[in-house]
Scaffold this motif. Structure first.
Motif, PDB file in Angstrom:
ATOM      1  N   ALA A  48       0.866  -1.089  -0.017  1.00 34.85           N
ATOM      2  CA  ALA A  48       0.084   0.037   0.084  1.00 34.85           C
ATOM      3  C   ALA A  48       0.788   1.161  -0.054  1.00 34.85           C
ATOM      4  O   ALA A  48       0.443   2.316  -0.814  1.00 34.85           O
ATOM      5  CB  ALA A  48      -0.981  -0.106   1.335  1.00 34.85           C
ATOM      6  N   ILE A  49       1.969   1.264   0.703  1.00 37.57           N
ATOM      7  CA  ILE A  49       3.032   2.211   0.826  1.00 37.57           C
ATOM      8  C   ILE A  49       3.410   2.584  -0.699  1.00 37.57           C
ATOM      9  O   ILE A  49       3.525   3.578  -1.069  1.00 37.57           O
ATOM     10  CB  ILE A  49       3.918   2.054   1.786  1.00 37.57           C
ATOM     11  N   TYR A  50       4.131   1.658  -1.304  1.00 37.52           N
ATOM     12  CA  TYR A  50       4.521   1.719  -2.639  1.00 37.52           C
ATOM     13  C   TYR A  50       3.513   2.346  -3.700  1.00 37.52           C
ATOM     14  O   TYR A  50       3.915   3.207  -4.391  1.00 37.52           O
ATOM     15  CB  TYR A  50       5.188   0.554  -3.074  1.00 37.52           C
ATOM     16  N   LYS A  51       2.273   1.574  -3.384  1.00 36.44           N
ATOM     17  CA  LYS A  51       1.175   2.091  -4.297  1.00 36.44           C
ATOM     18  C   LYS A  51       0.697   3.533  -4.056  1.00 36.44           C
ATOM     19  O   LYS A  51       0.759   4.295  -5.111  1.00 36.44           O
ATOM     20  CB  LYS A  51       0.200   1.164  -4.225  1.00 36.44           C
ATOM     21  N   ALA A  52       0.895   3.902  -2.810  1.00 47.78           N
ATOM     22  CA  ALA A  52       0.352   5.387  -2.762  1.00 47.78           C
ATOM     23  C   ALA A  52       1.460   6.498  -3.115  1.00 47.78           C
ATOM     24  O   ALA A  52       0.996   7.512  -3.665  1.00 47.78           O
ATOM     25  CB  ALA A  52      -0.051   5.526  -1.217  1.00 47.78           C
ATOM     26  N   ILE A  53       2.563   6.012  -2.959  1.00 52.44           N
ATOM     27  CA  ILE A  53       3.575   7.062  -3.248  1.00 52.44           C
ATOM     28  C   ILE A  53       3.826   6.908  -4.906  1.00 52.44           C
ATOM     29  O   ILE A  53       4.510   7.839  -5.381  1.00 52.44           O
ATOM     30  CB  ILE A  53       4.865   7.149  -2.371  1.00 52.44           C
ATOM     31  N   GLY A  54       3.481   5.944  -5.548  1.00 55.47           N
ATOM     32  CA  GLY A  54       4.006   5.809  -6.700  1.00 55.47           C
ATOM     33  C   GLY A  54       2.494   6.222  -7.468  1.00 55.47           C
ATOM     34  O   GLY A  54       2.675   6.329  -8.820  1.00 55.47           O
ATOM     35  N   THR A  55       1.471   6.644  -7.081  1.00 56.61           N
ATOM     36  CA  THR A  55       0.194   7.253  -7.710  1.00 56.61           C
ATOM     37  C   THR A  55       0.352   8.809  -7.648  1.00 56.61           C
ATOM     38  O   THR A  55       0.284   9.195  -6.621  1.00 56.61           O
ATOM     39  CB  THR A  55      -0.905   6.409  -7.076  1.00 56.61           C
ATOM     40  N   GLU A  56       0.177   9.160  -8.747  1.00 60.48           N
ATOM     41  CA  GLU A  56       0.137  10.598  -8.761  1.00 60.48           C
ATOM     42  C   GLU A  56      -1.396  11.225  -8.411  1.00 60.48           C
ATOM     43  O   GLU A  56      -2.412  10.714  -9.042  1.00 60.48           O
ATOM     44  CB  GLU A  56       0.479  11.185 -10.281  1.00 60.48           C
ATOM     45  N   ARG A  57      -1.470  12.205  -7.479  1.00 62.85           N
ATOM     46  CA  ARG A  57      -2.712  12.644  -7.096  1.00 62.85           C
ATOM     47  C   ARG A  57      -3.463  13.370  -8.238  1.00 62.85           C
ATOM     48  O   ARG A  57      -2.748  13.975  -8.706  1.00 62.85           O
ATOM     49  CB  ARG A  57      -2.740  13.406  -5.966  1.00 62.85           C
ATOM     50  N   TYR A  58      -4.624  13.097  -8.125  1.00 64.18           N
ATOM     51  CA  TYR A  58      -5.442  13.770  -9.392  1.00 64.18           C
ATOM     52  C   TYR A  58      -5.427  13.236 -10.583  1.00 64.18           C
ATOM     53  O   TYR A  58      -6.147  13.858 -11.513  1.00 64.18           O
ATOM     54  CB  TYR A  58      -5.337  15.409  -9.334  1.00 64.18           C
ATOM     55  N   ALA A  69       0.381  11.101  -4.269  1.00 67.18           N
ATOM     56  CA  ALA A  69       1.246  12.026  -3.703  1.00 67.18           C
ATOM     57  C   ALA A  69       1.302  12.932  -5.039  1.00 67.18           C
ATOM     58  O   ALA A  69       1.126  12.584  -6.273  1.00 67.18           O
ATOM     59  CB  ALA A  69       2.408  11.304  -3.265  1.00 67.18           C
ATOM     60  N   GLU A  70       1.615  14.071  -4.617  1.00 70.77           N
ATOM     61  CA  GLU A  70       1.592  15.169  -6.049  1.00 70.77           C
ATOM     62  C   GLU A  70       3.116  15.537  -6.110  1.00 70.77           C
ATOM     63  O   GLU A  70       3.835  16.364  -6.060  1.00 70.77           O
ATOM     64  CB  GLU A  70       1.217  16.750  -5.388  1.00 70.77           C
ATOM     65  N   ILE A  71       3.838  14.377  -6.580  1.00 75.54           N
ATOM     66  CA  ILE A  71       5.474  14.430  -6.904  1.00 75.54           C
ATOM     67  C   ILE A  71       5.648  14.970  -8.203  1.00 75.54           C
ATOM     68  O   ILE A  71       6.774  15.781  -8.294  1.00 75.54           O
ATOM     69  CB  ILE A  71       5.780  12.850  -6.939  1.00 75.54           C
TER      70      ILE A  71
END
Length: 136
Positions: A48-58, A69-71
């Protein structure tokens, strides 16, 4: 007509039971890009951590605006700014998850246009060491 209660209000006590949800989920094989079985516990939280930080918000309609995350906004920014913002973005995203208590021990390094970040996520199932790279 308004309901009337006779006597003491102690009879109106409502009892709730709190049910803790499991973290059982589909196991993702990121190398072969497929789902293979199920996972639970610490491994499910790490996924879940890898998926959350690997998914661009919006960027994806299937996720709420609170997920990811808005990376992408860090592209082209100065490295010191990227380090501080990346720490804030990761911490903000991961602490929304009730299973994650604290995110700390951040270490950063950069090589050309990539920033490597490692950190520790303290979860209800134990500590997880995470390492990932972000293109900037």
């Amino acid at each position: 007509m308004i309901p009337q209660v006779n006597g003491d209000n102690d009879d109106l006590e409502i009892e709730f039971e709190e049910e803790i949800q499991t973290s059982k989920t589909n196991k993702l094989d990121l190398v072969r890009k497929r789902v293979i079985g199920y996972t639970d516990g610490l491994e499910a939280i790490e996924q879940a951590i890898y998926k959350a930080i690997g998914t661009e918000r919006y960027d994806h309609r299937i996720y709420t605006w609170n997920y990811g995350a808005e990376i992408a906004k860090l592209f082209g920014q100065p490295i010191p700014y990227v380090y501080s913002e990346l720490k804030r973005l990761i911490t903000e995203e991961l602490t929304h998850d009730d299973r994650i208590d604290v995110v700390d021990a951040f270490l950063f390094s950069n090589n050309k246009n990539k920033v490597s970040v490692s950190f520790t996520a303290h979860t209800v199932a134990g500590n997880i060491e995470i390492q990932t790279e972000v293109a900037v």
